[in-house]
Design a protein around this motif. Structure first.
Motif, PDB file in Angstrom:
ATOM      1  N   GLY A 137       0.695  -1.281   0.035  1.00 30.27           N
ATOM      2  CA  GLY A 137       0.162   0.134   0.393  1.00 30.27           C
ATOM      3  C   GLY A 137       0.761   1.614   0.428  1.00 30.27           C
ATOM      4  N   ALA A 138       2.421   1.175   0.796  1.00 29.46           N
ATOM      5  CA  ALA A 138       2.874   2.308   0.529  1.00 29.46           C
ATOM      6  C   ALA A 138       3.286   3.211  -0.676  1.00 29.46           C
ATOM      7  N   LEU A 139       3.460   2.196  -1.302  1.00 27.73           N
ATOM      8  CA  LEU A 139       3.816   2.151  -2.780  1.00 27.73           C
ATOM      9  C   LEU A 139       2.349   2.856  -3.578  1.00 27.73           C
ATOM     10  N   VAL A 140       1.324   2.361  -3.466  1.00 25.94           N
ATOM     11  CA  VAL A 140       0.714   2.823  -4.192  1.00 25.94           C
ATOM     12  C   VAL A 140       0.662   4.806  -4.068  1.00 25.94           C
ATOM     13  N   THR A 141       0.766   4.321  -2.799  1.00 27.83           N
ATOM     14  CA  THR A 141       0.410   5.904  -2.049  1.00 27.83           C
ATOM     15  C   THR A 141       1.785   7.033  -2.483  1.00 27.83           C
ATOM     16  N   ALA A 142       2.795   6.186  -2.835  1.00 28.57           N
ATOM     17  CA  ALA A 142       4.197   6.858  -3.270  1.00 28.57           C
ATOM     18  C   ALA A 142       3.334   7.785  -4.928  1.00 28.57           C
ATOM     19  N   THR A 143       3.557   6.497  -5.328  1.00 24.38           N
ATOM     20  CA  THR A 143       3.235   6.896  -6.686  1.00 24.38           C
ATOM     21  C   THR A 143       2.400   8.329  -7.034  1.00 24.38           C
ATOM     22  N   LEU A 144       1.031   8.046  -5.938  1.00 22.02           N
ATOM     23  CA  LEU A 144      -0.187   9.098  -6.402  1.00 22.02           C
ATOM     24  C   LEU A 144       0.365  10.151  -5.877  1.00 22.02           C
ATOM     25  N   ILE A 145       1.173  10.307  -4.694  1.00 15.91           N
ATOM     26  CA  ILE A 145       2.001  11.367  -4.743  1.00 15.91           C
ATOM     27  C   ILE A 145       2.653  12.220  -5.421  1.00 15.91           C
ATOM     28  N   ALA A 146       3.649  10.987  -6.386  1.00 16.05           N
ATOM     29  CA  ALA A 146       4.421  11.352  -6.760  1.00 16.05           C
ATOM     30  C   ALA A 146       3.915  11.970  -8.046  1.00 16.05           C
ATOM     31  N   GLU A 147       3.245  11.365  -8.321  1.00 15.51           N
ATOM     32  CA  GLU A 147       2.212  12.308  -9.677  1.00 15.51           C
ATOM     33  C   GLU A 147       1.193  13.433  -9.346  1.00 15.51           C
ATOM     34  N   VAL A 148       1.228  13.685  -8.615  1.00 20.01           N
ATOM     35  CA  VAL A 148       0.333  14.510  -8.277  1.00 20.01           C
ATOM     36  C   VAL A 148       1.469  15.647  -7.972  1.00 20.01           C
ATOM     37  N   SER A 149       2.381  15.584  -7.605  1.00 23.14           N
ATOM     38  CA  SER A 149       2.896  16.455  -6.607  1.00 23.14           C
ATOM     39  C   SER A 149       3.882  16.612  -8.136  1.00 23.14           C
ATOM     40  N   ARG A 150       4.712  16.178  -9.101  1.00 20.34           N
ATOM     41  CA  ARG A 150       5.421  16.412 -10.096  1.00 20.34           C
ATOM     42  C   ARG A 150       5.913  17.815  -9.874  1.00 20.34           C
ATOM     43  N   GLY A 151       7.172  16.114  -9.039  1.00 21.95           N
ATOM     44  CA  GLY A 151       8.398  16.881  -8.550  1.00 21.95           C
ATOM     45  C   GLY A 151       8.777  18.118  -7.786  1.00 21.95           C
ATOM     46  N   ALA A 152       7.615  18.372  -7.231  1.00 23.48           N
ATOM     47  CA  ALA A 152       7.792  20.307  -6.132  1.00 23.48           C
ATOM     48  C   ALA A 152       7.414  19.107  -4.550  1.00 23.48           C
ATOM     49  N   VAL A 153       8.855  19.545  -3.848  1.00 27.12           N
ATOM     50  CA  VAL A 153       9.160  19.138  -2.689  1.00 27.12           C
ATOM     51  C   VAL A 153       8.155  19.123  -1.468  1.00 27.12           C
ATOM     52  N   TRP A 154       7.291  20.505  -1.732  1.00 32.10           N
ATOM     53  CA  TRP A 154       6.855  21.045  -0.300  1.00 32.10           C
ATOM     54  C   TRP A 154       5.267  19.909  -1.291  1.00 32.10           C
ATOM     55  N   ILE A 155       5.124  19.430  -1.857  1.00 28.67           N
ATOM     56  CA  ILE A 155       3.370  19.245  -2.214  1.00 28.67           C
ATOM     57  C   ILE A 155       3.820  17.845  -1.469  1.00 28.67           C
ATOM     58  N   GLU A 156       5.035  16.774  -2.067  1.00 27.48           N
ATOM     59  CA  GLU A 156       5.177  15.560  -1.107  1.00 27.48           C
ATOM     60  C   GLU A 156       5.479  15.585   0.378  1.00 27.48           C
ATOM     61  N   VAL A 157       5.851  16.563   0.882  1.00 27.30           N
ATOM     62  CA  VAL A 157       6.542  17.049   2.056  1.00 27.30           C
ATOM     63  C   VAL A 157       4.842  16.931   3.136  1.00 27.30           C
ATOM     64  N   VAL A 158       4.279  17.962   2.454  1.00 28.79           N
ATOM     65  CA  VAL A 158       2.509  18.458   3.059  1.00 28.79           C
ATOM     66  C   VAL A 158       1.923  16.596   3.257  1.00 28.79           C
ATOM     67  N   LEU A 159       1.742  16.506   1.591  1.00 28.40           N
ATOM     68  CA  LEU A 159       1.282  15.275   1.804  1.00 28.40           C
ATOM     69  C   LEU A 159       1.806  13.891   2.576  1.00 28.40           C
ATOM     70  N   VAL A 160       2.481  13.876   2.503  1.00 31.17           N
ATOM     71  CA  VAL A 160       3.095  12.330   3.679  1.00 31.17           C
ATOM     72  C   VAL A 160       2.787  12.846   5.116  1.00 31.17           C
ATOM     73  N   ALA A 161       3.580  13.997   5.487  1.00 30.38           N
ATOM     74  CA  ALA A 161       2.463  14.659   6.435  1.00 30.38           C
ATOM     75  C   ALA A 161       1.047  14.278   6.893  1.00 30.38           C
ATOM     76  N   ILE A 162      -0.366  14.534   5.772  1.00 32.03           N
ATOM     77  CA  ILE A 162      -1.193  14.433   6.645  1.00 32.03           C
ATOM     78  C   ILE A 162      -1.266  12.787   5.852  1.00 32.03           C
ATOM     79  N   CYS A 163      -0.660  11.941   5.917  1.00 28.97           N
ATOM     80  CA  CYS A 163      -1.335  11.251   5.266  1.00 28.97           C
ATOM     81  C   CYS A 163      -0.512  10.081   6.697  1.00 28.97           C
TER      82      CYS A 163
END
Length: 595
Positions: free
Chosen positions: A354-380
């Motif tokens: 499941g972590a692989l699925v979540t990471a894939t979705l975060i990477a796709e939606v963030s499009r390389g923006a680190v701050w979006i990845e950090v925020v989504l990981v923190a929320i998850c």
């Protein structure tokens, strides 16, 4: 005698800067190539190993440890080790030779090796499984890379996993959970090498070992790999490998199935009506819903599958089919109550996959923006905003329980993952439960050959005290005939000669143990029970699931069902009692103490 020196001259040593930089450059190159998995492995070790043996084992862990001790005595996990009869299921897991033939043996032998080397400690019993949990981190990274993830996204998946308190608890248990997660990741990784000869051998070996840790995840992943090799065009090249390896796997697993068929029937509950499947699917969703960000999946999966490139869709297809197969096998074999009570222990591979699925979705939606990845990981990882916060806030506690939800006891815990700060003290505190308190008293007051009677958590109490246990095979148990034929001592079948009775009132009646009956049998023999010590009962020493776990300084975070119309958080489970059994002309009475 002096060594004769060689007369040939030594080759001159080069001191050029270029030569001196070869080794450091090689090391730097290796670190660049493998630094990510090395760092993730070290992080996993830092999160899993500290204070690993700081608490006593609970019931299921004690089962692993005591059968491991029996292996050191008998060579196989036999219920009789020369001092105590061991089987908390009334002998249902035993054959005529009193050998445990329901739960596969790999976890027992790993624990036996560790205990044989390091001694009879909680740390030794848990260490092999903790190491498997640590190994899951680099394996998940490699699996992500093999499925086409870049390094950053693969690292993101591992970080999501390592920040899961449920994953950390599973890896710190002397049970098969971490082996299931590690080998499931390895099995999927090797499935992508089924077109190679060495890959087929490695895949078959991994599947066989996983089966002999627990059959359900192995059967699920074999079905998933077979379906993918047939249905996905890019994976059809692995179909020949399936044809070669599956018969070998069957030959190495069917003998165990035939050996343990009775136990498998007793531990499985196949649905008899179609509507039962719906109830079980709902319960499976309930168990997984607050551990994975299902709202994020629901919102982003359709978009990614529609807009993502073919490689991402193939990656998600592989993972989702594996997850669906694990869910299907669990739903087919476990009742809704077992899923509610046991959680994801048989489907724990959902956490890394499941972590692989979540990471894939975060990477796709963030499009390389680190701050979006950090925020989504923190929320998850720190909140429930992407999972069950909404139903928890809307539903009343009683309604939530009626729908089998595990409901946190406070509004804060319904919004935020309070299990994260609650878990941190486990790295330095003892978090003693009832087994710890009972064992400490008995080690200080009982003699090695004293006989003890108890009515729950027999195995951890035996592991931590070494006291022989009486009255283990009751007349109505299925194994009584086999035990008698092995000429076991009479105390195995009766209360005769008991010196201690450790009673847990909350478990009175469990497995047909009742204090009134024990007291009556002892008094008929002229013995007298004297209450000498009592401690606060915590129901279990601890549990493996976040929904029932007792965290240091906090206790349980979720409501528990106390009966019709009754709910509670951290209820009073009463007092566990230690009685000294005094026989005629024996020791004088001793004062009662209490913790």
């Amino acid at each position: 005698m002096q060594r004769k020196r060689s007369s040939s001259p030594r080759a001159p040593q080069s001191h050029s800067p270029a030569d001196r930089s070869v080794a450091p450059a090689g090391a730097r190159s290796w670190l660049r190539q493998h630094g990510a998995e090395l760092g993730l492995t070290l992080l996993a070790a830092l999160l899993i190993l500290p204070n690993l043996g700081g608490t006593c084992l609970w019931a299921d862990e004690g089962d692993t440890a005591v059968f491991a001790q029996s292996i050191l005595v008998n060579g196989v996990p036999k219920a009789w080790d020369g001092r105590t009869f061991t089987d908390s299921d009334g002998g249902k897991r035993l054959n005529e030779q009193l050998i445990q033939v329901v739960h596969p043996w790999v976890p027992f032998y790993l624990a036996a090796a560790s205990i044989g080397l390091l001694g009879d400690t909680s740390f030794a019993a848990r260490l092999p499984f903790a190491l498997a949990g640590i190994a899951t981190a680099p394996l998940l990274y490699w699996l992500g890379r093999r499925l086409g993830m870049n390094r950053r996204t693969a690292c993101l998946a591992v970080v999501l996993l390592l920040l899961s308190v449920q994953f950390l608890i599973y890896t710190r248990q002397a049970r098969h959970y971490s082996l299931n997660m590690m080998l499931s990741c390895l099995m999927l990784y090797l499935a992508l090498d089924l077109d190679k000869r060495w890959g087929r051998v490695a895949f078959a070996v991994t599947a066989i070992v996983l089966f002999h840790c627990h059959p359900l995840p192995a059967l699920a992943l074999l079905g998933a790999v077979g379906c993918l090799a047939v249905a996905v065009p890019e994976l059809r090249k692995y179909a020949v490998g399936c044809v070669w390896t599956f018969p070998v796997i069957v030959l190495c697993t069917v003998p165990w199935l035939t050996l343990s068929v009775v136990g498998l029937q007793q531990n499985s509950a196949f649905p008899q009506r179609f509507e039962v499947v719906g109830y079980r699917l709902w319960q499976f969703f309930v168990e997984i819903s607050d551990l994975l960000p299902w709202l994020l999946w629901l919102a982003l999966l359709p978009w990614v599958l529609w807009r993502g490139d073919r490689a991402v869709r193939t990656r998600l297809a592989i993972i989702l089919v594996a997850l669906a197969a694990i869910m299907a096998v669990t739903v087919a074999t476990q009742s809704w109550y077992h899923m509610w009570d046991l959680g994801l222990r048989y489907a724990c591979a959902w956490l890394p996959l499941g972590a692989l699925v979540t990471a894939t979705l975060i990477a796709e939606v963030s499009r390389g923006a680190v701050w979006i990845e950090v925020v989504l990981v923190a929320i998850c990882t720190l909140t429930h905003w992407f999972d069950d916060a909404l139903p928890w806030l809307v539903l009343k506690p009683r309604t939530a329980i009626e729908y089998q939800f595990h409901l946190p006891g406070t509004i804060t815990s319904r919004l935020f993952r309070t299990e994260v700060p609650a878990f941190l003290p486990e790295y330095w505190s003892r978090n003693a439960g009832v087994v710890t308190s009972l064992s400490a008293y008995l080690r200080g007051h009982a003699k090695r050959d004293d006989l003890l009677i108890t009515n729950y958590e027999w195995e951890p109490l035996y592991f931590h005290t070494g006291l022989k246990q009486a009255y283990k095979v009751l007349p109505q148990y299925d194994c009584v005939g086999a035990a008698r034929r092995h000429n076991l001592p009479e105390y195995v079948f009766s209360t005769q000669g008991a010196r201690w009775v450790v009673w847990r009132p909350i478990w009175d009646g469990y497995m047909d143990y009742r204090l009134t009956q024990v007291r009556q049998e002892l008094e008929q023999q002229g013995a007298r029970l004297q209450l000498v010590h009592d401690v606060r009962d915590t129901r279990w020493e601890n549990r493996e699931g976040v929904h029932f776990r007792r965290f240091p300084n906090v206790g349980q975070l979720y409501f528990v069902w106390l009966g019709p119309g009754k709910l509670g958080v951290n209820p009073d489970w009463g007092r566990a009692q230690i009685y000294r059994v005094t026989w005629p002309d024996a020791n004088p009475s001793q004062p009662r103490t209490s913790d």
